[in-house]
Scaffold this motif. Structure first.
Motif, mmCIF file in Angstrom:
data_model
loop_
_atom_site.group_PDB
_atom_site.id
_atom_site.type_symbol
_atom_site.label_atom_id
_atom_site.label_comp_id
_atom_site.label_asym_id
_atom_site.label_seq_id
_atom_site.Cartn_x
_atom_site.Cartn_y
_atom_site.Cartn_z
ATOM 1 N N ALA A 130 0.863 -1.181 0.000
ATOM 2 C CA ALA A 130 0.000 0.000 0.000
ATOM 3 C C ALA A 130 0.895 1.225 0.000
ATOM 4 C CB ALA A 130 -0.908 0.010 1.225
ATOM 5 N N CYS A 131 0.534 2.199 -0.817
ATOM 6 C CA CYS A 131 1.308 3.434 -0.902
ATOM 7 C C CYS A 131 0.359 4.572 -1.223
ATOM 8 C CB CYS A 131 2.377 3.313 -1.992
ATOM 9 S SG CYS A 131 3.414 4.775 -2.150
ATOM 10 N N GLY A 132 0.609 5.733 -0.655
ATOM 11 C CA GLY A 132 -0.227 6.886 -0.960
ATOM 12 C C GLY A 132 0.415 8.176 -0.511
ATOM 13 N N ILE A 133 -0.106 9.271 -1.063
ATOM 14 C CA ILE A 133 0.351 10.607 -0.695
ATOM 15 C C ILE A 133 -0.744 11.316 0.094
ATOM 16 C CG2 ILE A 133 -0.409 11.596 -2.909
ATOM 17 C CD1 ILE A 133 1.944 13.591 -2.654
ATOM 18 N N SER A 134 -0.348 12.087 1.074
ATOM 19 C CA SER A 134 -1.244 12.907 1.876
ATOM 20 C C SER A 134 -2.283 12.004 2.555
ATOM 21 C CB SER A 134 -1.879 13.981 0.998
ATOM 22 O OG SER A 134 -2.355 15.045 1.772
ATOM 23 N N ASN A 135 -3.578 12.182 2.279
ATOM 24 C CA ASN A 135 -4.586 11.308 2.886
ATOM 25 C C ASN A 135 -4.341 9.848 2.522
ATOM 26 O OD1 ASN A 135 -5.927 13.355 4.177
ATOM 27 N ND2 ASN A 135 -7.518 13.560 2.633
ATOM 28 N N GLY A 136 -3.801 9.610 1.319
ATOM 29 C CA GLY A 136 -3.485 8.245 0.909
ATOM 30 C C GLY A 136 -2.370 7.644 1.747
ATOM 31 N N GLY A 137 -1.411 8.463 2.168
ATOM 32 C CA GLY A 137 -0.348 7.990 3.058
ATOM 33 C C GLY A 137 -0.886 7.668 4.443
ATOM 34 N N TYR A 138 -1.796 8.503 4.889
ATOM 35 C CA TYR A 138 -2.463 8.248 6.157
ATOM 36 C C TYR A 138 -3.252 6.940 6.062
ATOM 37 C CZ TYR A 138 -5.978 8.850 9.830
ATOM 38 O OH TYR A 138 -6.800 8.651 10.913
ATOM 39 N N PHE A 139 -4.001 6.764 4.955
ATOM 40 C CA PHE A 139 -4.811 5.558 4.771
ATOM 41 C C PHE A 139 -3.933 4.313 4.676
ATOM 42 C CE2 PHE A 139 -7.513 2.777 1.967
ATOM 43 C CZ PHE A 139 -8.421 2.433 2.953
ATOM 44 N N SER A 140 -2.773 4.422 4.043
ATOM 45 C CA SER A 140 -1.856 3.283 3.962
ATOM 46 C C SER A 140 -1.446 2.821 5.353
ATOM 47 C CB SER A 140 -0.615 3.641 3.143
ATOM 48 O OG SER A 140 -0.965 3.878 1.806
ATOM 49 N N GLN A 141 -1.232 3.777 6.250
ATOM 50 C CA GLN A 141 -0.881 3.421 7.622
ATOM 51 C C GLN A 141 -2.064 2.774 8.344
ATOM 52 O OE1 GLN A 141 1.985 6.418 9.566
ATOM 53 N NE2 GLN A 141 1.062 7.564 7.863
ATOM 54 N N LEU A 142 -3.272 3.266 8.076
ATOM 55 C CA LEU A 142 -4.450 2.633 8.668
ATOM 56 C C LEU A 142 -4.583 1.192 8.186
ATOM 57 C CD1 LEU A 142 -7.239 5.376 8.553
ATOM 58 C CD2 LEU A 142 -5.795 4.701 10.461
ATOM 59 N N LEU A 143 -4.325 0.966 6.884
ATOM 60 C CA LEU A 143 -4.379 -0.398 6.353
ATOM 61 C C LEU A 143 -3.333 -1.285 7.026
ATOM 62 C CD1 LEU A 143 -4.855 0.291 2.533
ATOM 63 C CD2 LEU A 143 -6.572 -0.607 4.140
ATOM 64 N N ALA A 144 -2.142 -0.734 7.265
ATOM 65 C CA ALA A 144 -1.081 -1.512 7.925
ATOM 66 C C ALA A 144 -1.521 -1.974 9.303
ATOM 67 C CB ALA A 144 0.191 -0.681 8.021
ATOM 68 N N CYS A 145 -2.320 -1.157 9.974
ATOM 69 C CA CYS A 145 -2.823 -1.529 11.302
ATOM 70 C C CYS A 145 -4.022 -2.461 11.207
ATOM 71 C CB CYS A 145 -3.211 -0.273 12.072
ATOM 72 S SG CYS A 145 -1.799 0.738 12.562
ATOM 73 N N ALA A 146 -4.876 -2.253 10.197
ATOM 74 C CA ALA A 146 -6.130 -3.001 10.109
ATOM 75 C C ALA A 146 -5.981 -4.360 9.439
ATOM 76 C CB ALA A 146 -7.173 -2.168 9.353
ATOM 77 N N ILE A 147 -5.129 -4.447 8.410
ATOM 78 C CA ILE A 147 -4.995 -5.714 7.673
ATOM 79 C C ILE A 147 -3.510 -6.058 7.465
ATOM 80 C CG2 ILE A 147 -7.257 -5.671 6.539
ATOM 81 C CD1 ILE A 147 -5.840 -4.534 4.028
ATOM 82 N N PRO A 148 -2.756 -6.141 8.548
ATOM 83 C CA PRO A 148 -1.310 -6.359 8.410
ATOM 84 C C PRO A 148 -0.953 -7.679 7.728
ATOM 85 C CG PRO A 148 -1.987 -6.706 10.673
ATOM 86 C CD PRO A 148 -3.175 -6.127 9.954
ATOM 87 N N ASP A 149 -1.817 -8.668 7.825
ATOM 88 C CA ASP A 149 -1.517 -9.958 7.200
ATOM 89 C C ASP A 149 -1.750 -9.947 5.697
ATOM 90 O OD1 ASP A 149 -0.822 -10.984 9.669
ATOM 91 O OD2 ASP A 149 -2.852 -11.694 10.094
ATOM 92 N N ARG A 150 -2.337 -8.871 5.176
ATOM 93 C CA ARG A 150 -2.605 -8.774 3.744
ATOM 94 C C ARG A 150 -1.567 -7.917 3.022
ATOM 95 N NH1 ARG A 150 -8.223 -9.859 2.409
ATOM 96 N NH2 ARG A 150 -7.257 -10.190 0.387
#
Length: 200
Positions: A31-51
């Motif tokens: 997952a990669c993103g800029i600005s809100n996308g970077g924030y969302f990438s971090q949320l994904l890392a916390c929510a679906i780390p096994d994916r």
């Protein structure tokens, strides 16, 4: 996302749909993103780390609330690309960032300097963590020390662009935290056109 929209579930369905259509190594989904996308990438890392195998973040930090709700215990390799002149990123007390001399004086007058300056105080008011705290969060999450990063200066590929890059890395490949500190860089993809000016 909007009311009743589950963005994380949507991303999981996209991963599954693509994997059912083409050959995908599910161990190499990023997952990669800029600005809100970077924030969302971090949320994904916390929510679906096994994916996810790793994440990349451009021009973004993390909110304290999101950090508090990150209950994953799986290390997540993460790479940041942050411009020191990005008006939307607080560098805090790290000594680099958007706070000019006048703003530092203002910070002293209003007592914000103890929080790293005006931009850090404003970021905190908005719930955003300054860069040093985000690095501390991810190094702690990945079980690596936040002190003594391995630091190198990257080659200056475009001397006319007014930037140079310092790479700081903590930990090992399974949980490495990497910061590309783009000295003089704004709110943009590295090498791209700026989305926001580098001043206030």
């Amino acid at each position: 996302g909007g009311r009743g929209v589950d963005d994380v579930a949507y991303v999981c369905k996209v991963i599954d749909k693509v994997a059912s259509t083409v050959s995908v190594d599910k161990r190499r989904v990023y997952a990669c993103g800029i600005s809100n996308g970077g924030y969302f990438s971090q949320l994904l890392a916390c929510a679906i780390p096994d994916r996810l195998a790793a994440i990349g973040v451009v021009g973004s930090t993390l909110t304290q609330q999101a950090a508090n709700h990150c209950h994953s215990n799986r290390s997540m390799p993460i790479m940041f690309f942050l411009g020191t002149n990005d008006p939307l990123v607080a560098w805090g007390s790290s000594g680099a960032g958007t706070v000019s001399g006048e703003l530092n004086e203002l910070a002293d007058m209003v007592g914000a300097s103890k929080y790293g300056g005006v931009e850090s105080a404003l970021a905190r008011y908005g719930g955003l963590m300054p860069v040093p705290e985000v690095i501390d969060f991810w190094t702690a999450h990945n079980h690596c020390s936040s002190s003594n990063p391995h630091t190198t200066n990257e080659p200056d590929r475009d001397p006319k662009d007014g930037t140079h890059v310092r790479r700081e890395a903590w930990g090992s490949s399974g949980g490495e935290v990497v910061l590309y500190r783009i000295e003089g860089g704004g709110h943009t993809w590295p090498g791209g056109l700026p989305y926001a000016s580098s001043g206030f």
